[in-house]
Design a protein around this motif. Structure first.
Motif, short mmCIF file in Angstrom:
data_model
loop_
_atom_site.label_atom_id
_atom_site.label_comp_id
_atom_site.label_asym_id
_atom_site.label_seq_id
_atom_site.Cartn_x
_atom_site.Cartn_y
_atom_site.Cartn_z
N SER A 1 17.97 31.77 19.38
CA SER A 1 18.86 32.53 18.51
C SER A 1 18.30 33.94 18.32
O SER A 1 17.17 34.24 18.69
N GLU A 2 19.12 34.82 17.70
CA GLU A 2 18.68 36.19 17.48
C GLU A 2 17.47 36.24 16.56
O GLU A 2 16.54 37.04 16.78
N GLU A 3 17.45 35.40 15.56
CA GLU A 3 16.31 35.37 14.65
C GLU A 3 15.06 34.87 15.36
O GLU A 3 13.97 35.42 15.16
N GLU A 4 15.20 33.86 16.20
CA GLU A 4 14.05 33.34 16.95
C GLU A 4 13.54 34.37 17.95
O GLU A 4 12.33 34.47 18.19
N ARG A 5 14.43 35.16 18.52
CA ARG A 5 14.02 36.21 19.44
C ARG A 5 13.18 37.26 18.71
O ARG A 5 12.13 37.70 19.21
N GLU A 6 13.63 37.68 17.55
CA GLU A 6 12.89 38.68 16.77
C GLU A 6 11.52 38.15 16.37
O GLU A 6 10.52 38.88 16.43
#
Length: 300
Positions: free
Chosen positions: A160-165
């Motif tokens: 997810s976008e949060e996991e990528r960050e």
């Protein structure tokens, strides 16, 4: 007829009993298992033999390529060679380096080397992908070693976008702690002792960065999966991709080499420019052409 009817009735009663159902179930399982064993014996070994023969052919092709292009430095059996002078190693042993080391060195054009005593620079690739895969298979057959990573090992796909960050932040912390001493905070590389250098990481494919972390080529330390997990390697690569795409907000990054290049720029162009301007002013000051007045009574 009565005897037949009695026999049929007796069989029908036994067929309806619980023991008969269990017997039928066991018979069905035995029949299914026997058929599976026969089919497995008939077809699977043929496929395994075919795959084994394919691997053996790949290793044989890799050995032929190795003998032609690599054995002069690494030996006929990849055992390594030492020069006569001061016991220096002409070509190190490749036993146990794994397929990942071959894929990195040959895939980036560092091997074969023109001059073994120098650090291998990245240059044009000599072999194609099939030949590189064959040589990697041959070296991997000598002893266990790191395998060539797949795209799933260094990609953030599926997160997810949060996991990528979060992965990028973790990768930045690992890189700034372990890598900036050689590769600079911006990944631009820099000079190393004894004429070596840390290469620029910008524009390098993700697979080769992962393999460099995994195998530790030349002066680089070896970050095996035991001391740096595959997820941590993936996070470092994600961080490098972000700083590569980051714009230079100052307008002129001076190579991203940090305070050394910035200090040199300040001394040469800043203070050096001021000194030069002061000299120019002194050289072009207004000069008088009149002779000084003589005092009265003094001889002319």
């Amino acid at each position: 007829m009565r005897l037949l009817n009695r026999s049929a009735g007796r069989i029908s009663r036994h067929r309806r009993g619980p023991v008969a159902g269990l017997v039928v179930l066991l018979f069905g399982l035995l029949l299914t298992g026997g058929l599976y064993t026969v089919l497995d014996t008939a077809f699977v070994p043929a496929q395994a033999d075919e795959q084994t023969m394919s691997d053996e052919e790949l290793v044989a092709e890799g050995r032929e390529l190795f003998l032609v292009g690599c054995s002069s430095c690494h030996g006929q059996n990849a055992e390594g060679l030492a020069t006569v002078r001061e016991g220096q190693v002409k070509g190190p042993s490749l036993v146990g380096v794994g397929a990942a080391a071959v894929d990195f060195q040959v895939g980036t054009g560092r091997m074969p080397m023109a001059r073994p005593e120098q650090q291998a620079p990245r240059k044009g690739v000599v072999y194609n992908e099939e030949e590189i895969a064959a040589m990697a298979a041959y070296v991997a057959s000598l002893a266990p070693g790191p395998a060539i990573p797949s795209e799933e090992d260094y990609s953030l796909e599926g997160l997810s976008e949060e996991e990528r960050e979060e992965a990028i932040v973790r990768g930045g912390q690992i890189f700034l702690t372990n890598c900036t001493a050689c590769h600079n905070f911006n990944g631009s590389g820099g000079a190393m002792p004894r004429g070596g250098y840390a290469p620029n990481l910008k524009g390098v494919e993700d697979r080769y960065i992962y393999e460099a972390l995994l195998t530790g080529p030349q002066a680089m330390p070896n970050f095996s999966n035991g001391n740096l997990s595959p997820e941590a390697k993936r996070d470092v690569i994600a961080y490098l991709n972000t700083i590569e795409d980051q714009p230079e907000y100052g307008g002129f990054g001076m190579g991203g080499l940090g305070p050394v290049s910035e200090g040199l720029f300040a001394w040469l162009l800043g203070i050096g420019g001021l000194v030069g301007f002061a000299v120019w002013i002194a050289a072009h000051t207004t000069r008088t052409t009149r002779t000084p007045h003589l005092e009265e009574g003094a001889e002319a």
